[in-house]
Write a protein that holds these residues in place. Structure first.
Motif: not given
Length: 283
Positions: A219-228, A230-248
């Motif tokens: 997921l390439a969706v980004e949020f935040g600004s400047g040095d802050e 981050t991508t939605l993918q990194s947030v999901l990976d922080g919760i549980m790696p592979g979450m997107l694959g599991l959902a699909f």
């Protein structure tokens, strides 16, 4: 009962008994040799596995057409393994089908066992045949060919294929014998249900690891600004790696239970991927 007695007892007599000749023919059949030629995204090697064992299934279910149809459907389900080890799994599966036909085992147990064997055997098979024997054979063949020796390609084919063909034939016989002895031992000790349950758990672990390892989307969706930023993918990976694959995987499983065609799911996934990348949602 000794191992030799068990092996000899594995082969029964009679018009509809599975013989050594049946097993050898299956190991060298178009299904066994064409495991990757009939590969599909939906079932991978499932169709070829079904072709490999269908004649033996006809013997087992000679007086039960509906049982034969159900067994053939079981053995065309998802399957993937180092190709020369498929006959070994086929031998085990046929020893189990004989018990299933007699009502001594639940039908779903055979696919649990197959799923449990796919991962470990593929790890061994790929390491031995694809990254060792093939590399060594290619090295010898290239050395000969570089000197103008016409035996180079012939040596490669022999070094790579002779061990595979031996393993196919030996493997299906040994798988059938092991399957019979394993089932007899499990039945006598009363741990058959535990073996089937354990195989189901391992099978689900294999499917789960494949869900994570064979899913490629970010997921390439980004949020935040400047040095802050981050991508939605990194947030999901922080919760549980592979979450997107599991959902699909969960979504596809739900749709398959609703009888949606696998080909529609494959085409839909391709369209979703293209559209997602175009709009910057996927990377």
């Amino acid at each position: 009962m000794t191992s030799n007695e068990t092996a000899q007892g594995a082969y029964k007599t009679g018009e509809y008994a599975i013989t050594k000749q049946d097993l050898t023919k299956a190991a060298l059949s178009i299904g066994a040799l064409g495991m990757e030629f009939s590969w599909t995204y939906a079932n991978q090697m499932g169709l070829a596995f079904g072709m490999m064992v269908k004649k033996m299934l006809k013997k087992i279910y000679h007086d039960d057409p509906s049982g034969y149809a159900a067994a053939l459907e079981r053995h065309t389900a998802f399957f993937n393994i180092t190709v020369c080890l498929a006959p070994f799994v086929g031998g085990i599966a046929m020893s189990m089908e004989e018990r299933i036909a007699k009502g001594e085992m639940p039908p779903e147990s055979v696919n649990d066992i197959k799923a449990a064997l796919m991962g470990p055997l593929s790890g061994i098979g790929d390491a031995v045949f694809l990254t060792t024997i093939r590399v060594v054979a290619a090295g010898i063949a290239i050395s000969l060919a570089a000197q103008g020796n016409v035996l180079g390609p012939i040596i490669f084919l022999l070094l790579f294929n002779v061990p595979q063909y031996f393993l196919r034939v030996w493997g299906i016989h040994k798988g059938y014998e092991i399957g019979v002895s394993l089932l007899e031992t499990a039945e006598q000790s009363g741990i058959m249900d535990k073996v089937i349950k354990a195989a189901g758990i391992i099978g689900m672990m294999v499917v789960g690891s494949m869900t994570c390892g064979m899913f490629w989307a970010t997921l390439a969706v980004e949020f935040g600004s400047g040095d802050e930023v981050t991508t939605l993918q990194s947030v999901l990976d922080g919760i549980m790696p592979g979450m997107l694959g599991l959902a699909f995987m969960g979504l596809y499983y739900f749709l398959l239970k609703k009888k949606v065609s696998p080909m529609i799911l494959i085409l839909g996934t391709m369209v979703l991927g293209v559209v997602g990348v175009y709009f910057g949602i996927l990377a």
